[in-house]
Design a protein around this motif. Structure first.
Motif, PDB file in Angstrom:
ATOM      1  N   ALA A 170      14.677  -1.745  -5.040  1.00  0.00           N
ATOM      2  CA  ALA A 170      14.223  -0.983  -6.208  1.00  0.00           C
ATOM      3  C   ALA A 170      13.770   0.416  -5.795  1.00  0.00           C
ATOM      4  CB  ALA A 170      13.094  -1.724  -6.910  1.00  0.00           C
ATOM      5  N   LEU A 171      13.079   0.492  -4.661  1.00  0.00           N
ATOM      6  CA  LEU A 171      12.612   1.810  -4.201  1.00  0.00           C
ATOM      7  C   LEU A 171      13.773   2.653  -3.686  1.00  0.00           C
ATOM      8  CD1 LEU A 171       9.335   0.769  -2.378  1.00  0.00           C
ATOM      9  CD2 LEU A 171       9.536   2.006  -4.526  1.00  0.00           C
ATOM     10  N   HIS A 179       0.828  -1.217   0.000  1.00  0.00           N
ATOM     11  CA  HIS A 179       0.000   0.000   0.000  1.00  0.00           C
ATOM     12  C   HIS A 179       0.859   1.263   0.000  1.00  0.00           C
ATOM     13  CE1 HIS A 179      -3.849  -1.917   0.047  1.00  0.00           C
ATOM     14  NE2 HIS A 179      -3.510  -2.666   1.075  1.00  0.00           N
ATOM     15  N   TRP A 180       1.899   1.275   0.804  1.00  0.00           N
ATOM     16  CA  TRP A 180       2.775   2.455   0.794  1.00  0.00           C
ATOM     17  C   TRP A 180       3.397   2.638  -0.583  1.00  0.00           C
ATOM     18  CZ3 TRP A 180       1.564   5.715   4.175  1.00  0.00           C
ATOM     19  CH2 TRP A 180       1.466   5.451   5.539  1.00  0.00           C
ATOM     20  N   THR A 181       3.769   1.527  -1.200  1.00  0.00           N
ATOM     21  CA  THR A 181       4.379   1.626  -2.531  1.00  0.00           C
ATOM     22  C   THR A 181       3.391   2.245  -3.515  1.00  0.00           C
ATOM     23  OG1 THR A 181       5.597  -0.392  -2.039  1.00  0.00           O
ATOM     24  CG2 THR A 181       5.589   0.338  -4.328  1.00  0.00           C
ATOM     25  N   GLU A 182       2.180   1.698  -3.518  1.00  0.00           N
ATOM     26  CA  GLU A 182       1.178   2.206  -4.467  1.00  0.00           C
ATOM     27  C   GLU A 182       0.783   3.642  -4.152  1.00  0.00           C
ATOM     28  OE1 GLU A 182       0.364   0.708  -7.151  1.00  0.00           O
ATOM     29  OE2 GLU A 182       1.396  -1.167  -6.678  1.00  0.00           O
ATOM     30  N   ALA A 183       0.941   4.016  -2.888  1.00  0.00           N
ATOM     31  CA  ALA A 183       0.619   5.390  -2.516  1.00  0.00           C
ATOM     32  C   ALA A 183       1.749   6.339  -2.909  1.00  0.00           C
ATOM     33  CB  ALA A 183       0.358   5.478  -1.017  1.00  0.00           C
ATOM     34  N   GLY A 184       2.851   5.769  -3.368  1.00  0.00           N
ATOM     35  CA  GLY A 184       3.993   6.604  -3.740  1.00  0.00           C
ATOM     36  C   GLY A 184       4.766   7.116  -2.532  1.00  0.00           C
ATOM     37  N   GLU A 185       4.558   6.480  -1.370  1.00  0.00           N
ATOM     38  CA  GLU A 185       5.265   6.885  -0.148  1.00  0.00           C
ATOM     39  C   GLU A 185       6.512   6.015  -0.008  1.00  0.00           C
ATOM     40  OE1 GLU A 185       4.492   9.367   1.731  1.00  0.00           O
ATOM     41  OE2 GLU A 185       2.448   9.836   1.089  1.00  0.00           O
ATOM     42  N   ILE A 186       7.604   6.503  -0.574  1.00  0.00           N
ATOM     43  CA  ILE A 186       8.766   5.641  -0.716  1.00  0.00           C
ATOM     44  C   ILE A 186       9.395   5.233   0.609  1.00  0.00           C
ATOM     45  CG2 ILE A 186      11.056   5.483  -1.759  1.00  0.00           C
ATOM     46  CD1 ILE A 186      10.054   7.078  -4.016  1.00  0.00           C
ATOM     47  N   LEU A 231      20.645  -4.215   2.865  1.00  0.00           N
ATOM     48  CA  LEU A 231      19.647  -4.965   2.099  1.00  0.00           C
ATOM     49  C   LEU A 231      20.298  -5.902   1.083  1.00  0.00           C
ATOM     50  CD1 LEU A 231      16.962  -2.216   1.556  1.00  0.00           C
ATOM     51  CD2 LEU A 231      16.528  -4.486   2.498  1.00  0.00           C
ATOM     52  N   ARG A 232      21.382  -5.435   0.478  1.00  0.00           N
ATOM     53  CA  ARG A 232      22.072  -6.274  -0.507  1.00  0.00           C
ATOM     54  C   ARG A 232      22.558  -7.559   0.129  1.00  0.00           C
ATOM     55  NH1 ARG A 232      20.669  -5.206  -5.446  1.00  0.00           N
ATOM     56  NH2 ARG A 232      20.813  -2.990  -5.842  1.00  0.00           N
ATOM     57  N   GLN A 233      23.076  -7.426   1.364  1.00  0.00           N
ATOM     58  CA  GLN A 233      23.586  -8.625   2.013  1.00  0.00           C
ATOM     59  C   GLN A 233      22.463  -9.609   2.312  1.00  0.00           C
ATOM     60  OE1 GLN A 233      26.031  -6.161   4.653  1.00  0.00           O
ATOM     61  NE2 GLN A 233      27.631  -7.688   4.324  1.00  0.00           N
ATOM     62  N   SER A 234      21.316  -9.059   2.685  1.00  0.00           N
ATOM     63  CA  SER A 234      20.173  -9.957   2.896  1.00  0.00           C
ATOM     64  C   SER A 234      19.760 -10.580   1.571  1.00  0.00           C
ATOM     65  CB  SER A 234      18.991  -9.172   3.464  1.00  0.00           C
ATOM     66  OG  SER A 234      19.352  -8.543   4.658  1.00  0.00           O
ATOM     67  N   GLU A 235      19.797  -9.766   0.531  1.00  0.00           N
ATOM     68  CA  GLU A 235      19.421 -10.270  -0.792  1.00  0.00           C
ATOM     69  C   GLU A 235      20.346 -11.425  -1.198  1.00  0.00           C
ATOM     70  OE1 GLU A 235      20.423  -7.766  -4.069  1.00  0.00           O
ATOM     71  OE2 GLU A 235      18.977  -8.664  -5.428  1.00  0.00           O
ATOM     72  N   VAL A 236      21.653 -11.200  -1.003  1.00  0.00           N
ATOM     73  CA  VAL A 236      22.627 -12.225  -1.385  1.00  0.00           C
ATOM     74  C   VAL A 236      22.327 -13.537  -0.664  1.00  0.00           C
ATOM     75  CG1 VAL A 236      25.043 -12.907  -1.166  1.00  0.00           C
ATOM     76  CG2 VAL A 236      24.457 -10.625  -2.033  1.00  0.00           C
ATOM     77  N   ARG A 270      21.902   1.751   3.853  1.00  0.00           N
ATOM     78  CA  ARG A 270      20.700   0.914   3.830  1.00  0.00           C
ATOM     79  C   ARG A 270      20.779  -0.083   2.685  1.00  0.00           C
ATOM     80  NH1 ARG A 270      15.904   5.205   4.158  1.00  0.00           N
ATOM     81  NH2 ARG A 270      14.541   3.399   4.244  1.00  0.00           N
ATOM     82  N   GLU A 271      21.261   0.382   1.560  1.00  0.00           N
ATOM     83  CA  GLU A 271      21.360  -0.543   0.424  1.00  0.00           C
ATOM     84  C   GLU A 271      22.323  -1.680   0.748  1.00  0.00           C
ATOM     85  OE1 GLU A 271      22.269   0.996  -3.502  1.00  0.00           O
ATOM     86  OE2 GLU A 271      22.618  -1.048  -4.260  1.00  0.00           O
ATOM     87  N   LEU A 272      23.429  -1.299   1.381  1.00  0.00           N
ATOM     88  CA  LEU A 272      24.442  -2.303   1.712  1.00  0.00           C
ATOM     89  C   LEU A 272      23.841  -3.418   2.566  1.00  0.00           C
ATOM     90  CD1 LEU A 272      27.329  -3.221   1.642  1.00  0.00           C
ATOM     91  CD2 LEU A 272      27.887  -1.573   3.432  1.00  0.00           C
TER      92      LEU A 272
END
Ligand SMILES: Nc1ncnc2c1ncn2[C@@H]1O[C@H](COP(=O)(O)OP(=O)(O)OP(=O)(O)O)[C@@H](O)[C@H]1O
Ligand SMILES: [Mg+2]
Length: 1022
Positions: free
Chosen positions: A631-632, A592-599, A649-654, A645-647
């Motif tokens: 992506a956001l 919902h936050w994504t669709e609301a454009g609330e990044i 998240l990337r580690q979790s992604e990996v 923050r990306e760093l």
């Protein structure tokens, strides 16, 4: 609907030709009158077909079909209205004095936004009105021209003339145009479809057909029957009737059918005229005399008196009454009653000649006179060989009370299995992916019309898959018509659609706080309209859309701005008032936050959703959530904080990529590299070392041993500076892996011992597979070093690690144990086979492609080992292909060697020899099991009678094993060599060699290799 709506609209534009010229010859007042007359005639035609005049522009007129209310056939309505306007003008022209008017009509269909205002004055934004105007201008006088977009919606319903692609003023692309000549005469959509592209093979409905057959048999016995088939639009009412008709083709009967029409709800006896036409078997080209003669003889045959019946029936059939029949001296009402009585008498009369079926479709549109007749037939048909078949949509209420000879069949949605069959049939030769088929099943909710159209739309898109919420154009009107019919409940369903496929009353009310009675009333009407399923009673109830297409249509109609507002409202409501939902389903909030454009909040919730999913071992969902957050995050402006923050998240992604795609997968290499860039920017030591190790794991798994070792050594240097248990543990882990594979077995052992005190670190254990891998390799290493008991102790530790309920750890540890027990190592066949089977099953079920591929290889080795060679070969081959698919090149050489052995078992020695060469070439820097591979080659060469080179292989293997202290390999190869020597009368040498290595062992005497060695030794000594 204050702020406007997105809709699919059909716009008709009609204009007079050369009006300035005509007007110039007339008095302005007369001209005004003529224009008014034309407008009036046009408006009447438009109204008849449910259009609404948007605007008069001079003597032009613009008409909307599909707004303010949609019908399921707005394009057809527009085309018919266009023809009707031209007819009306022809009629006007027939009056004397009237100047000869001619008009052109253009029609287009497309997506628009209807904004603000109300009703007819609404502004329409979009190309459609403009295109319709241009098409009108391009039409010949006296013709109706439609665009390709309209044609798609009416194909089969009209005779059209191809006008080619035409460039229209102000419009970029040329547009394909068609002239509508006349209606094609088919009845309804089903016949049009059948004519244009053929019907989908019939599925299901066995019970309904049986019931129909049953009624039919009774009717044949003279017990007249009435069957009313009820079901929503597109559910298959007409098709069921058509199918039934086919089924009874063998029994002599008279079949007449007709349908009430949406445009003829006020035309008395509309379907009846058609039924009579069929009964009289008119072909449409006979003279009125012939028609009259047929009517007379049919009446006589049915036992009716022509003299009385013909004058009543002639007007209905559009027949001029011949002079021999005196006109009726009856009041209109008396005439009607007599007509009804005649018709009611006719049916049983005809049924005396031959059993008769009268199928009357779409009673929800029937005119009152027809209904009255049908009702009389229902009441009086009980004693004739007569079957009355009626169909109607659910809004139809039968005006007759139920009787014993009445049956109602309610058509339900098709089961998922039947839908799948339909999809396959519609897709014909195009194989759609399982995911696409599942999406069609889910979105169409078992309505066959939706199934056909959605499948066709997927095929036409050329993508062979479903993209987002796209609704097939052919269904827009039908879906919108259902929504428009809802009145105030429409807004409720739209808010529901924003919340999701399923929503609770509580949340709906919180988001849409209208009075409870109104809300509950609206929800009831939505359930009655078959749009929602309800569970429980309000306010405890939850609702679910019956098919996603309706949800999508409701959602798509909302302006984007309104959608955003509603999503924001839903998100903040969940956030503030629904703690349990908030807690358990961050992904809902995130969406919902994504669709609301609330990044910002969206990123936070997607990250949390990733954690929650991971904690529930929903690894794919976790991965997707992390990736959505990433992506956001990319949309945010550059900053150190963002990078950090990306760093993370990337580690979790990996880590999730390791699980779902495998350690070597290229996606995780890319993600790791990106994280490395970020970590280097930030200079955070912990992150740097951790990523170094992750890179090492990736390199190791893709068999880049050199790079992996370099990284392992760098990590070893940095670890003391970083100092955390986790980093020590991971560093030792990578050292174990790389050293062992390079053949430094004792080095691997040292690192295992050094790492032991760190391997319990919870952070370390959080890395998927890390602890399992450490103990597993240590266990394999111990076995190779001749320490079978130690190997088994370490194996027990793997079992313990996987004792939780994490399916990945379980699958991974099960595979590793299978490998240890396999004939590559301990040769405990029973255990190995069972473990490999279990690992394969688990990893397939949970979609761990990496583990599945490895497990398949081991299972293949075991199957080949018990003589099921071809099965084993197939399994190993598939495993190898799958390993390559996830770029896990690490095990390729090893498993190829066992493939060679399996081929030899199958008797394919030459092939096996080629394969072992390939294996030896594949990962040449992997020394740890090279002795074993050489031994296999030696055995193969022996089988091929190449004794000398075989002996050389064995000796090379033994020498190499000795450099690594790989006692297990040495023992096994020594046995091979000993057997060879014995054959060549070198028994003493053989027994001395074997005794020496056998005597080295102090444990593992219960393992297969040691038992075999003992037996061989005894044999040699005696
Ligand atoms: N059992 C079935 N097997 C295969 N195709 C079917 C089946 N039932 C319906 N269809 C297909 O689905 C489409 C819609 O069916 P049909 O026209 O009979 O619906 P309907 O209930 O008569 O709808 P309406 O109320 O709009 O007249 C048709 O193209 C039909 O061929
Ligand atoms: Mg129908």
């Amino acid at each position: 609907m204050p702020e406007g709506e997105r809709r699919h609209l059909t716009v008709l534009f009609c204009d007079l030709v050369g009006s300035t010229e005509i007007a110039s010859h007339l008095d302005p007042e007369d001209w005004r009158e003529i224009v008014a007359g034309y407008h009036h005639a046009a408006a009447e035609a438009i109204e008849r077909f449910g259009g609404s005049v948007a605007q008069y522009l001079g003597d032009g007129v613009m008409v909307y079909f599909g707004y303010p209310e949609a019908h399921d056939n707005d394009a057809e309505r527009a085309a018919r209205a266009g023809l009707a306007i031209l007819d009306a003008i022809t009629k006007l022209n027939e009056t004397r004095e009237h100047p000869k008017l001619a008009a052109r009509v253009g029609i287009d269909s497309g997506p628009v936004v209807v904004g603000g205002g109300s009703g007819k004055e609404a502004d329409v934004f979009g190309d459609t009105p403009n295109i319709a105007a241009r098409v009108q201008a391009a039409a010949e006088p006296g013709t109706v021209v439609i665009t390709d977009a309209v044609h798609r919606l009416v194909s089969g319903l009209f005779v059209v003339e191809d006008r080619g692609a035409q460039a229209l003023k102000g419009i970029e692309q040329p547009i394909q145009l068609y002239r509508v000549v006349q209606p094609s005469g088919v009845r309804g959509r089903l016949q049009a479809v059948a004519a244009v592209r053929g019907l989908t093979p019939f599925v299901a409905r066995e019970d309904e057909l049986r019931s129909l057959m049953n009624r039919w048999e009774r009717a044949l016995d003279g017990e007249g029957q009435v069957v009313l088939i009820i079901g929503e639009a597109g559910i298959g009412k007409s098709r069921l009737i058509q199918r039934f008709h086919e089924q009874i083709a063998g029994t002599p009967h008279t079949w007449v059918e007709a349908a009430a029409g949406a445009f003829h709800q006020n035309t008395p006896f509309y379907p009846v005229t058609e039924l009579l036409g069929e009964l009289l078997a008119w072909r449409g080209n006979e003279s009125t005399e012939e028609q009259l003669a047929q009517l007379e003889s049919a009446l006589e045959l049915a036992g009716l008196k022509s003299a009385e019946a013909v004058p009543l029936l002639a007007p209905l059939l559009n027949l001029p009454l011949p002079a021999k029949y005196p006109p009726l001296a009856l009041s209109a009402d008396q005439q009607r009653r007599r007509l009804l009585a005649t018709l009611v008498e006719w049916a049983p009369g005809a049924a005396r000649v031959q059993p008769i079926i009268i199928a009357t479709e779409d009673l929800h549109w029937a005119d009152p006179s027809t209904l009255e007749l049908l009702q009389l037939l229902v009441e009086q048909g009980a004693t004739a060989r007569l079957l009355l078949l009626y169909t109607a949509r659910p809004e139809f209420r039968a005006p007759w009370p139920p009787r014993a000879h009445h049956t109602q069949i309610t058509l339900n949605r098709l089961s998922a299995r039947n839908v799948r069959t339909m999809v396959e049939e519609v897709a014909a030769r195009v194989a759609l992916s399982a995911a696409t088929v599942a999406a069609v099943v889910e979105r169409t909710g078992g309505v066959p019309l939706f199934v056909e159209e959605l499948t066709r739309a997927v095929l036409e898109s050329g993508e062979a898959k479903i993209i987002g919420r796209k609704i097939p154009v052919t269904l827009h009107d039908s879906l919108m018509a259902r929504l428009d019919k809802l009145g105030p409940a429409k807004e409720v369903i739209q808010v529901g659609a924003v919340i999701g496929g399923e929503f609770s009353y509580e949340l709906l009310h919180a988001v849409h706080p209208i009075p409870e009675e109104d809300l509950q009333g609206a929800l009831r009407s939505l359930a009655d309209a078959e749009l929602l399923y309800v569970r429980g009673l309000a306010p405890e109830a939850t609702y679910q859309f019956k098919h996603a297409l309706i949800q999508d249509a409701a959602y798509e109609a909302l302006l984007k701005s309104r959608r955003r507002d509603l999503h924001r409202l839903v998100a903040s409501t969940i956030n503030d008032q629904f703690p349990a939902l908030n807690e358990a389903h961050p992904e809902v909030l995130a969406r919902h936050w994504t669709e609301a454009g609330e990044i910002e909040p969206a990123i936070a919730e997607w990250s949390r959703a990733g954690e929650v999913a991971r904690a529930h071992h929903a690894f794919t969902e976790a991965l997707e959530s992390y990736q959505r957050a990433l992506a956001l995050l990319n949309l945010l402006p550059e900053s150190a904080e963002r990078d950090l923050r990306e760093l993370e998240l990337r580690q979790s992604e990996v880590q999730m990529l390791w699980v779902t795609r495998g350690y070597a997968a290229p996606e995780n290499r890319a993600a790791t590299e990106r994280a490395v860039v970020l970590a280097e920017k930030s200079g955070n030591l912990t992150q740097l070392v951790n990523l170094m190790i992750s890179r090492g794991v990736n390199a190791f798994s893709s068999s880049d041993l050199l790079f992996a070792s370099a990284l392992a050594d760098q990590a070893l240097e940095l670890a003391p500076r970083e100092g955390s248990s986790n980093v020590f543990a991971r560093t030792h882990m990578l050292q174990i892996l790389t050293r062992r594979f390079r053949g430094d077995l004792s080095g691997a052992e040292e690192h295992f011992i050094a790492g032991l005190k760190f391997f319990d670190d919870p952070e370390f254990k959080h890395f998927p597979g890390a602890a399992v891998v450490s103990f597993a390799h240590a266990s394999l290493n111990a076995w190779t070093l001749g320490r079978a008991d130690v190997a088994r102790e370490r194996e027990n530790r793997i079992v313990e690690i996987a004792e939780g309920n994490n399916p990945f750890e379980i699958a991974w540890s099960t595979y590793n144990r299978a490998l240890l027990r396999s004939s590559a190592y301990m040769r405990d066949h029973q255990q190995a086979e069972a473990l490999a089977e279990r690992a394969l099953e688990l990893s397939e079920k949970n979609q761990f492609p990496n583990v599945a591929a490895y497990s398949r290889c081991v299972l293949g080795i075991e199957r080949a080992g018990i003589g099921r060679a071809s099965e084993g070969i197939a399994l190993i081959r598939q495993g190898l292909t799958d390993l390559l698919a996830v770029e896990a090149r690490l095990g390729i050489g090893t498993f190829t060697a066992y493939l060679a052995a399996a081929k030899a078992q199958a008797g394919a020695i030459i092939d096996a020899l080629a394969t072992i060469e390939e294996a030896l070439r594949t990962n040449p820097d992997q020394l740890f099991n090279r002795p074993e591979m050489l031994r296999i080659r030696g055995e193969l060469r022996l089988k091929h009678e190449e004794t000398e080179v075989a002996e050389a292989d064995f000796r090379e293997a033994i020498a190499l094993a000795r450099t690594m202290s790989a006692k297990a390999w040495e023992l096994r190869t020594t046995m091979s060599l000993a057997r060879l020597l014995v054959k060549h009368c070198r028994r003493d040498e053989a027994s001395a060699m074997l005794a020496e290595i056998y005597n080295w062992f102090t444990e593992g005497f219960d393992t297969a290799d040691l038992k075999d060695a003992k037996a061989l030794l005894d044999e040699l000594v005696n």
